[in-house]
Design an enzyme around this catalytic site. Sequence first.
Site, PDB file in Angstrom:
ATOM      1  N   ARG A  47       0.846  -1.184   0.000  1.00  0.00           N
ATOM      2  CA  ARG A  47       0.000   0.000   0.000  1.00  0.00           C
ATOM      3  C   ARG A  47       0.885   1.239   0.000  1.00  0.00           C
ATOM      4  O   ARG A  47       2.083   1.137   0.164  1.00  0.00           O
ATOM      5  CB  ARG A  47      -0.958  -0.003   1.196  1.00  0.00           C
ATOM      6  CG  ARG A  47      -0.422  -0.677   2.402  1.00  0.00           C
ATOM      7  CD  ARG A  47      -0.507   0.092   3.683  1.00  0.00           C
ATOM      8  NE  ARG A  47      -0.441   1.518   3.585  1.00  0.00           N
ATOM      9  CZ  ARG A  47       0.676   2.217   3.685  1.00  0.00           C
ATOM     10  NH1 ARG A  47       1.860   1.624   3.830  1.00  0.00           N
ATOM     11  NH2 ARG A  47       0.637   3.521   3.623  1.00  0.00           N
ATOM     12  N   GLY A  48       0.253   2.375  -0.233  1.00  0.00           N
ATOM     13  CA  GLY A  48       1.018   3.598  -0.425  1.00  0.00           C
ATOM     14  C   GLY A  48       1.161   3.828  -1.917  1.00  0.00           C
ATOM     15  O   GLY A  48       1.585   2.928  -2.647  1.00  0.00           O
ATOM     16  N   ALA A  49       0.790   5.017  -2.387  1.00  0.00           N
ATOM     17  CA  ALA A  49       0.723   5.268  -3.826  1.00  0.00           C
ATOM     18  C   ALA A  49       2.013   4.928  -4.586  1.00  0.00           C
ATOM     19  O   ALA A  49       1.972   4.219  -5.596  1.00  0.00           O
ATOM     20  CB  ALA A  49       0.313   6.719  -4.079  1.00  0.00           C
ATOM     21  N   ARG A  90      -7.039  -0.743  -7.622  1.00  0.00           N
ATOM     22  CA  ARG A  90      -7.585   0.233  -6.671  1.00  0.00           C
ATOM     23  C   ARG A  90      -7.815   1.534  -7.425  1.00  0.00           C
ATOM     24  O   ARG A  90      -7.005   1.898  -8.275  1.00  0.00           O
ATOM     25  CB  ARG A  90      -6.644   0.456  -5.481  1.00  0.00           C
ATOM     26  CG  ARG A  90      -6.543  -0.733  -4.542  1.00  0.00           C
ATOM     27  CD  ARG A  90      -5.755  -0.414  -3.287  1.00  0.00           C
ATOM     28  NE  ARG A  90      -6.506   0.451  -2.385  1.00  0.00           N
ATOM     29  CZ  ARG A  90      -5.998   0.954  -1.258  1.00  0.00           C
ATOM     30  NH1 ARG A  90      -4.753   0.690  -0.914  1.00  0.00           N
ATOM     31  NH2 ARG A  90      -6.733   1.721  -0.472  1.00  0.00           N
ATOM     32  N   GLN A 197      -2.837   1.988   9.931  1.00  0.00           N
ATOM     33  CA  GLN A 197      -1.501   2.072   9.332  1.00  0.00           C
ATOM     34  C   GLN A 197      -0.530   2.873  10.196  1.00  0.00           C
ATOM     35  O   GLN A 197       0.676   2.638  10.155  1.00  0.00           O
ATOM     36  CB  GLN A 197      -1.581   2.713   7.934  1.00  0.00           C
ATOM     37  CG  GLN A 197      -2.318   1.890   6.909  1.00  0.00           C
ATOM     38  CD  GLN A 197      -3.750   2.363   6.732  1.00  0.00           C
ATOM     39  OE1 GLN A 197      -4.393   2.794   7.693  1.00  0.00           O
ATOM     40  NE2 GLN A 197      -4.265   2.279   5.520  1.00  0.00           N
ATOM     41  N   ASP A 238      -2.387  10.465  -2.272  1.00  0.00           N
ATOM     42  CA  ASP A 238      -2.655   9.416  -3.251  1.00  0.00           C
ATOM     43  C   ASP A 238      -3.021   9.997  -4.608  1.00  0.00           C
ATOM     44  O   ASP A 238      -2.829   9.343  -5.629  1.00  0.00           O
ATOM     45  CB  ASP A 238      -3.778   8.504  -2.753  1.00  0.00           C
ATOM     46  CG  ASP A 238      -3.273   7.544  -1.690  1.00  0.00           C
ATOM     47  OD1 ASP A 238      -3.000   6.391  -2.033  1.00  0.00           O
ATOM     48  OD2 ASP A 238      -3.110   7.964  -0.529  1.00  0.00           O
ATOM     49  N   ASN A 248      -6.045  11.905   0.219  1.00  0.00           N
ATOM     50  CA  ASN A 248      -5.138  11.136   1.071  1.00  0.00           C
ATOM     51  C   ASN A 248      -5.978  10.308   2.034  1.00  0.00           C
ATOM     52  O   ASN A 248      -7.206  10.329   2.000  1.00  0.00           O
ATOM     53  CB  ASN A 248      -4.181  12.068   1.821  1.00  0.00           C
ATOM     54  CG  ASN A 248      -3.040  11.314   2.483  1.00  0.00           C
ATOM     55  OD1 ASN A 248      -2.390  10.474   1.847  1.00  0.00           O
ATOM     56  ND2 ASN A 248      -2.786  11.569   3.750  1.00  0.00           N
ATOM     57  N   LYS A 249      -5.321   9.554   2.876  1.00  0.00           N
ATOM     58  CA  LYS A 249      -6.005   8.656   3.803  1.00  0.00           C
ATOM     59  C   LYS A 249      -7.105   9.373   4.579  1.00  0.00           C
ATOM     60  O   LYS A 249      -6.935  10.509   4.995  1.00  0.00           O
ATOM     61  CB  LYS A 249      -4.983   8.046   4.779  1.00  0.00           C
ATOM     62  CG  LYS A 249      -5.539   7.024   5.737  1.00  0.00           C
ATOM     63  CD  LYS A 249      -6.288   5.899   5.011  1.00  0.00           C
ATOM     64  CE  LYS A 249      -5.425   5.200   3.970  1.00  0.00           C
ATOM     65  NZ  LYS A 249      -6.202   4.272   3.136  1.00  0.00           N
TER      66      LYS A 249
END
Length: 345
Positions: A47-49, A90, A197, A238, A248-249
């Site tokens: 995970r993480g762009a 995603r 996270q 992201d 973003n998150k």
Amino acid sequence: MKEIKSIEFKNEVLYLIDQRKLPNSYEIFECKTYRDVNFAIKEMVVRGAPAIGAAAAYGVVLAAKEFLKEDREIFFEKIEEALEVIANSRPTAVNLMWAVKRMKKVIEKNKELELIDIYQALKKEADSIYLEDIETNKKMAKFGNEVIKENAVILTHCNTGALATVGYGTALGVIREAHYSGKNIFVYADETRPRLQGSKLTAWELVQEGIPAKLIADSVAATLIRDGKIDVILVGADRIALNGDTANKIGTFMLSVIAKVYNVPFYVVAPTSTIDFEIESGKEIIIEERSPEEVTHINGVRIAPEGIEVYNPAFDVTPHENITGIITEKGIIKPPYKENILKLK
């Protein structure tokens, strides 16, 4: 400490740190096909762009390897199918589409070559994406370090470190740089519900590196900001729209609102590959909704009653007017964002 490598490709296998298992277990997830990569991205093994982008690129390499023995026509049909599957893993992280588009251009450019040569060209491009990310993160870290004062107390959200990238990190990369340059910083890390996270990944990285830090519940952040205990907020991204609106998150927008009320600098740290030059504002960003179980369960244990409905967006959009600056590998972008972002194109 040993360098954290979230992604490694060797002997035709993509090895990923299984981030679902941290911090209690350090396990490696092996991807031998592009379908494995699709699963790993969807299920947040990786995970993480930036990390998703690199994994996607190697997913295309694995697809090319799988179809090498097919006739040319079938090879290109199958590769096209694989590109589609990977691209749809995603919906929000623009680096995923950015990487897939780069790989697609390599196929189109080399279409007349032997299939093995196309495979080699794809492998070379994926390696370039991998190496570029490390270099990009280190450049961002140096620019970002300019906004970190001596003895700064930093608040961060989600995970933006080596685990979210190929290496070093975006917002957490800036924190690393400030720490190693001797600035005597202190970090508050949001736990980041519902996937945690912050507690599972960011706290793990901070402990590994010996960076002074405390883990907090997301709901504590506002009190710290109000009480003047936070000097600067650093978050990742992201997807960034042309006007600077940033996905973003989930929970990032909330932090930006509180930061604006109390005049705390709020910086987004992201590579230019996270900028989507095709969308004008955050209104055009598709927000992924994830499984209700992420909210109703923690580590497989139900914490909510049966029958309750759940709304679980994975991201939110922070409006550009709440952002002090966007730290990239090309420097720090300041308002007016659209005008200054277009200069990077």
